[in-house]
Design a protein around this motif. Structure first.
Motif, short mmCIF file in Angstrom:
data_model
loop_
_atom_site.label_atom_id
_atom_site.label_comp_id
_atom_site.label_asym_id
_atom_site.label_seq_id
_atom_site.Cartn_x
_atom_site.Cartn_y
_atom_site.Cartn_z
N UNK A 168 0.81 -1.22 0.00
CA UNK A 168 0.00 0.00 0.00
C UNK A 168 0.85 1.27 0.00
N UNK A 169 2.15 1.10 0.14
CA UNK A 169 3.03 2.26 0.17
C UNK A 169 2.88 3.08 1.44
N UNK A 170 2.57 2.41 2.54
CA UNK A 170 2.44 3.10 3.83
C UNK A 170 3.80 3.12 4.51
N UNK A 171 4.36 4.30 4.63
CA UNK A 171 5.71 4.43 5.18
C UNK A 171 5.67 5.02 6.58
N UNK A 172 5.37 4.19 7.54
CA UNK A 172 5.36 4.61 8.94
C UNK A 172 6.60 4.05 9.63
N UNK A 173 6.98 4.69 10.74
CA UNK A 173 8.12 4.17 11.50
C UNK A 173 7.79 2.79 12.06
N UNK A 174 6.52 2.58 12.35
CA UNK A 174 6.12 1.31 12.95
C UNK A 174 4.87 0.79 12.26
N UNK A 175 4.98 -0.39 11.68
CA UNK A 175 3.81 -1.06 11.09
C UNK A 175 3.70 -2.42 11.75
N UNK A 176 2.68 -2.60 12.55
CA UNK A 176 2.52 -3.84 13.31
C UNK A 176 1.04 -4.10 13.54
N UNK A 177 0.67 -5.34 13.92
CA UNK A 177 -0.73 -5.63 14.23
C UNK A 177 -1.30 -4.70 15.30
N UNK A 178 -0.46 -4.34 16.27
CA UNK A 178 -0.91 -3.51 17.39
C UNK A 178 -1.31 -2.10 16.94
N UNK A 179 -0.73 -1.62 15.85
CA UNK A 179 -1.06 -0.29 15.35
C UNK A 179 -2.51 -0.23 14.85
N UNK A 180 -3.03 -1.37 14.38
CA UNK A 180 -4.43 -1.41 13.97
C UNK A 180 -5.34 -1.30 15.19
N UNK A 181 -4.89 -1.80 16.32
CA UNK A 181 -5.65 -1.69 17.57
C UNK A 181 -5.74 -0.22 17.99
N UNK A 182 -4.63 0.50 17.81
CA UNK A 182 -4.63 1.93 18.09
C UNK A 182 -5.59 2.65 17.14
N UNK A 183 -5.54 2.27 15.87
CA UNK A 183 -6.42 2.88 14.87
C UNK A 183 -7.89 2.65 15.24
N UNK A 184 -8.22 1.42 15.60
CA UNK A 184 -9.59 1.07 16.00
C UNK A 184 -10.03 1.92 17.19
N UNK A 185 -9.16 2.02 18.21
CA UNK A 185 -9.50 2.76 19.43
C UNK A 185 -9.78 4.23 19.12
N UNK A 186 -8.88 4.84 18.38
CA UNK A 186 -9.00 6.27 18.09
C UNK A 186 -10.21 6.55 17.20
N UNK A 187 -10.39 5.76 16.15
CA UNK A 187 -11.49 5.96 15.21
C UNK A 187 -12.84 5.74 15.89
N UNK A 188 -12.92 4.69 16.71
CA UNK A 188 -14.17 4.39 17.41
C UNK A 188 -14.56 5.52 18.35
N UNK A 189 -13.57 6.07 19.05
CA UNK A 189 -13.84 7.16 19.98
C UNK A 189 -14.29 8.42 19.23
N UNK A 190 -13.60 8.74 18.14
CA UNK A 190 -13.94 9.93 17.36
C UNK A 190 -15.31 9.81 16.69
#
Length: 303
Positions: A233-255
């Motif tokens: 996907x060309x996603x250039x983050x310092x950290x790409x891991x399964x746990x980062x999707x958990x962060x994404x879920x938490x933040x998006x769900x709250x917002x």
């Protein structure tokens, strides 16, 4: 009472509570080290003789050996848990860890995934083969349900139902994750291809997501799938891991309007303090958008 005897009893207590093998290995290793330190460096083998100063000395010893503040905090939590248990069992009147100061951990703001990046990572895989659709379903489920890496790797097939997923979390605690229509669309196609893939084959484990060896995925395999999604996907983050999707879920769900208490239950956290750490990646830009949406004056004419 000998410290060693108390530790043995506490070990059985933790096993009975359902802690994972990984957690128990970490706990035993840490307790072995603190026991050795108290015996050899402080001349203490009795539980009642352990003083706050002895444990302060142990923290300094760890610092001198080069442990990071984060590692010391993690280690200290295990020691605190043990001495709190001793107090609950009335082996001690007060925990000697109660007044031990711990090094502060600098807060690092994680650069989380945005919606566009997650969309691209899900669609980095197609429906051309079992492993392609499996990987697509994994990324989609990570993003839409916020499961831990261990939870998705060891997810039994029977636990994925029509609209819900029965999740076995930390300490064997059960919770329910919910399957959205968008995720269901992907899972229907995945389950159809999975059925064809396993036909006339002997499964080693009937996990929802299967490896090449027809068993649950290893931690490394899951990590590689996520990194491959980021690469495609060309996603250039310092950290790409399964746990980062958990962060994404938490933040998006709250917002999207979920309150922090409900979010804490969806994530399987024991308390909301843990949930709050997931929200540190909230950028000023996102915060500004929410402030605008929830502005009292902006909403005044809508009533």
């Amino acid at each position: 009472m000998f410290i060693e005897d108390a530790l043995k009893e506490y070990d059985f207590h933790c096993v009975a509570k359902g802690y994972t093998n990984k957690t128990m290995i970490n706990k035993r290793q840490e307790y072995k080290q603190v026991l050795l330190f108290l015996k050899t460096k402080r001349g203490i083998d009795q539980l009642e003789s352990v003083h706050t100063d002895d444990l302060r000395a142990y923290i300094r010893y760890k610092q001198q050996r080069g442990l990071t503040p984060q590692s010391i905090q993690s280690m200290a939590k295990m020691i605190i848990a043990f001495f709190n248990w001793c107090v609950n069992e009335e082996y001690l009147k007060e925990s000697p860890m109660k007044k031990v100061e711990l090094p502060k951990v600098s807060k690092k703001v994680l650069e989380g995934f945005n919606e566009h990046e997650v969309y691209k990572m899900i669609n980095a895989f197609d429906y051309s083969s079992y492993h392609e659709v499996r990987n697509k379903a994994i990324i989609a489920m990570l993003a839409d349900c916020g499961l831990r890496a261990m939870e998705i790797r060891t997810l039994p097939f029977k636990n994925v139902m029509e609209t819900t997923i029965l999740v076995h979390g930390k300490g064997n605690k059960e919770r329910t994750a919910f399957i959205s229509p968008a995720l269901k669309k992907i899972l229907i196609k995945y389950e159809r291809m999975r059925k064809e893939y396993v036909e006339n084959k002997l499964l080693k484990e009937d996990m929802y997501f299967l490896s090449y060896h027809l068993q649950g995925l290893s931690h490394l395999s899951l990590d590689n799938i996520v990194k491959e999604a980021g690469k495609r996907a060309g996603v250039n983050k310092k950290r790409i891991s399964p746990h980062m999707f958990r962060h994404y879920f938490a933040l998006t769900t709250l917002l999207n309007g979920c309150d922090i208490y409900s979010l804490s239950r969806l994530l399987g956290h024991a308390n909301i303090q843990t949930t709050q750490t997931y929200l540190q990646s909230l950028t000023d830009e996102k915060l500004g958008e929410q402030a605008k949406i929830n502005s009292p004056l902006m909403n005044m004419n809508k009533k």
